[in-house]
Enzyme design. Structure first.
Site, short mmCIF file in Angstrom:
data_model
loop_
_atom_site.label_atom_id
_atom_site.label_comp_id
_atom_site.label_asym_id
_atom_site.label_seq_id
_atom_site.Cartn_x
_atom_site.Cartn_y
_atom_site.Cartn_z
N GLU A 49 6.41 69.33 16.10
CA GLU A 49 5.82 70.45 16.83
C GLU A 49 6.85 71.56 17.01
O GLU A 49 8.06 71.30 17.06
CB GLU A 49 5.33 69.96 18.20
CG GLU A 49 4.71 71.05 19.05
CD GLU A 49 3.91 70.52 20.24
OE1 GLU A 49 3.99 69.31 20.53
OE2 GLU A 49 3.20 71.32 20.88
N ASN A 196 -6.45 70.24 19.46
CA ASN A 196 -5.58 69.19 20.01
C ASN A 196 -5.76 69.16 21.53
O ASN A 196 -5.77 70.22 22.17
CB ASN A 196 -4.11 69.51 19.69
CG ASN A 196 -3.14 68.65 20.51
OD1 ASN A 196 -2.99 67.46 20.24
ND2 ASN A 196 -2.52 69.25 21.52
N GLU A 197 -5.88 68.00 22.08
CA GLU A 197 -6.04 67.83 23.53
C GLU A 197 -6.96 68.93 24.09
O GLU A 197 -6.60 69.68 25.00
CB GLU A 197 -4.67 67.81 24.23
CG GLU A 197 -3.86 66.59 23.80
CD GLU A 197 -2.65 66.25 24.69
OE1 GLU A 197 -2.28 67.04 25.55
OE2 GLU A 197 -2.09 65.15 24.48
N TYR A 263 0.95 57.65 25.77
CA TYR A 263 2.41 57.67 25.95
C TYR A 263 2.85 56.54 26.86
O TYR A 263 2.15 56.21 27.84
CB TYR A 263 2.87 59.01 26.54
CG TYR A 263 2.87 60.14 25.51
CD1 TYR A 263 3.94 60.28 24.64
CD2 TYR A 263 1.81 61.03 25.41
CE1 TYR A 263 3.96 61.30 23.69
CE2 TYR A 263 1.82 62.05 24.47
CZ TYR A 263 2.90 62.18 23.61
OH TYR A 263 2.93 63.19 22.67
N GLU A 319 -0.61 60.79 18.70
CA GLU A 319 0.58 60.98 19.55
C GLU A 319 0.82 59.69 20.32
O GLU A 319 -0.08 59.22 21.03
CB GLU A 319 0.40 62.14 20.52
CG GLU A 319 0.48 63.50 19.86
CD GLU A 319 0.42 64.66 20.85
OE1 GLU A 319 0.86 64.50 22.00
OE2 GLU A 319 -0.09 65.73 20.44
N GLN A 368 8.33 62.55 18.82
CA GLN A 368 8.19 63.37 17.62
C GLN A 368 9.36 63.08 16.68
O GLN A 368 10.29 62.39 17.06
CB GLN A 368 8.13 64.84 17.98
CG GLN A 368 6.97 65.16 18.94
CD GLN A 368 6.71 66.66 19.10
OE1 GLN A 368 7.28 67.49 18.42
NE2 GLN A 368 5.83 66.99 20.04
O1 AHR Z 1 4.20 65.69 22.28
C1 AHR Z 1 4.31 66.60 23.32
C2 AHR Z 1 2.97 67.08 23.85
O2 AHR Z 1 2.29 66.01 24.43
C3 AHR Z 1 2.01 67.62 22.83
O3 AHR Z 1 2.23 68.94 22.53
C4 AHR Z 1 0.69 67.45 23.50
O4 AHR Z 1 -0.37 67.30 22.59
C5 AHR Z 1 0.88 66.25 24.40
O5 AHR Z 1 0.44 66.47 25.68
#
Ligand code: AHR
Length: 516
Positions: A49, A196-197, A263, A319, A368
């Protein structure tokens, strides 16, 4: 002298007894005759990103940099990523994607407008890395590109033209523009994310509204000249099962895939904890949270199975990874975090889970690739270091496109914080196209070694070799001054006797074995 000998004998005896006391016994069965499902290499995908120094400084330094580069891409990073075998690379975001206007990132660099990267620290983005630079990078790496389109603040026309610019071979207006920018033939672009999101940074939409928006935007993402887009709808955040339900109901097979983000993070407010300064209890909590991805995947899959029993719509976990506090003194908006042996376990345990669900789970992208969150590589000016997570990705890449083999492990378990339970041994296995069987095992016990006895069903093996990743402390990590503090070494703790494989795993170690 005699007293000295007695002292050393006592110490030696104590160490042996102690060592034996600290060795657990675990049994497992490898069903080598039950392989059916291929582990798609795309679950080993990466994400890049425009965030902090992921792109600028991490992947891209420009042709005029004094950092050695290949057409502007850092040569050291390029080589490390080639060795990793990156199957797919997602770009340009993340949250950045929904504010990105691709036309700002093409043509002569001096004419490209600047923008504020509002999501990530308000940094000024000069657009010197754009579509051509990204797609050429994918070609150099041999990676499939995965483009995230701008739904949040972009138009349908803008998105449609981007697809045309990248993939149209004919004499179309966007193909002509691409040619003016020095690229004659279209690139092949398979994966295309429609937002995205979209429930958050991508437009704060409700799933019902986004479903219609997806239908509208994706209608105009055309297949040009033999290029076949695989369209991915913006999916849920971890426990938001309603998002998946509504999209399955309202979008269904109009999407080829639906994404999911998960996450390993200690809540979204306040401190997320240090990447390198943590207790043993924190370590086990991390594994509990990381392993909870399995329940989350199962529940999203159950919803998908209800609406799509034929499994036509893929789940794309685009992600995932650990999210710690940024390194002291760095920009909080740049998400630059260290990466210890603990992160390596998050990677190995997560892959062990991913491998089980690949009849539905077709892609995953760790967040990432460089300098952001749970990255493979950290850079600082000319310096570069590989992280423990990189080493797991490299040790596990033998499983890419291999046939998944069920491995039943009867491991001891431990209760951890937040009422979760973790097994002390995790593992996975596969057979590659040459017939070699690979077994990866993680002994998560911080104190105790484990002797694992694996009954090999349906195969004959004569030889076993391996690699091990471990270190003196679970918080050990690589720095620019000590880049090889944590790195894999040859493992010789495995033996085969008939159909029995015996593996002596030291405490806190990750091993990949090759059986022939
Ligand atoms: O990976 C960092 C961020 O986490 C991304 O930009 C977003 O899609 C997520 O909230």
């Amino acid at each position: 002298m005699r007293r000295k000998i007695l002292f050393f004998t006592l110490i030696a005896t104590f160490s042996i007894v102690n060592c034996q006391l600290l060795t657990g016994q675990t049994t497992a069965t490898l069903h080598a005759d039950q392989g059916q499902q291929i582990i798609p290499k795309e679950i080993y995908g990466q994400f890049a990103e425009h965030l902090g120094s992921c792109i600028y400084g991490g992947l891209w330094v420009g042709e005029n940099s004094d950092i050695p580069n290949t057409n502007g891409y850092r040569t050291d990073v390029l080589n490390a990523l080639k060795a990793l075998k990156v199957p797919v690379l997602r770009w340009p975001g993340g949250c950045f994607a929904d504010e990105y206007h691709w036309m700002d990132g093409i043509g002569p660099k001096e004419n490209r407008p600047k923008m504020v990267n509002n999501n990530w620290g308000g940094t000024i983005e000069d657009n010197s890395f754009g579509t051509n630079e990204f797609l050429n990078l994918c070609e150099l790496l041999g990676s499939e590109p995965y483009i995230s389109g701008n739904v949040g603040s972009g138009t349908v026309e803008e998105m449609a033209k981007w697809v045309e610019y990248m993939t149209s071979e004919g004499d179309s207006p966007m193909a002509r523009l691409r040619r003016q920018n020095g690229r004659d033939h279209a690139w092949k672009v398979k994966y295309f994310g429609v937002g995205n999101e979209s429930w958050g940074c991508g437009g704060s939409m409700r799933p019902e509204y986004y479903s219609d928006i997806y239908r509208r935007y994706s209608t105009y993402c055309r297949n040009y000249d033999g290029n076949r887009l695989f369209k991915i709808a913006s999916g849920a955040s971890d426990y938001d099962y309603n998002w998946t339900k509504v999209l399955m109901e309202n979008v269904g097979r109009r999407m080829d895939g639906i994404s999911l983000h998960y996450y390993t993070v200690l809540g979204w407010n306040g401190s997320k904890g240090s990447a390198t300064n943590f207790t043993d209890e924190d370590f086990y909590w991390t594994l509990g949270k990381c392993r909870e991805i399995e329940t989350v995947i199962q529940r999203h899959i159950a919803i998908m199975d209800f609406y799509d029993p034929g499994k036509n719509v893929a789940l794309m976990l685009d992600e995932w990874g650990t999210w710690w506090d940024v390194e002291p003194g760095t920009n909080p908006g740049h998400l630059f975090q260290q990466n210890s042996l603990r992160d390596a376990f998050v990677a190995s345990l997560t892959f062990d889970i991913f491998h089980k669900y690949t009849d539905r789970l077709k892609m995953a992208n760790i967040a990432q690739v460089v300098n952001v969150l749970q990255s493979m590589i950290l850079t600082n000016g000319k310096q570069m270091t590989l992280t423990p997570t990189y080493h797991v990705f490299r040790m596990y890449n033998v499983h890419q496109d291999a046939t998944y083999l069920p491995l039943d492990i009867q491991a001891a378990t431990q209760e951890v914080r937040d009422r979760r339970t973790i097994p002390m041994l995790s593992g996975t296995a596969s057979r590659d196209q040459q017939g070699k069987v690979h077994i990866s095992l993680s002994n998560v016990d911080l104190k105790q070694a484990q002797e694992v006895t694996i009954n090999l069903q349906g195969m004959n093996a004569k030889k076993v070799t391996g690699e091990i990743l471990t270190s003196a402390n679970i918080s050990d990590h690589n720095t620019f001054d000590k880049p090889e503090q944590v790195k894999p070494t040859t493992f010789s703790g495995a033996t085969i006797n008939g159909n029995t494989l015996t593996v002596k795993l030291p405490a806190k170690s990750i091993v990949t074995l090759e059986l022939q």
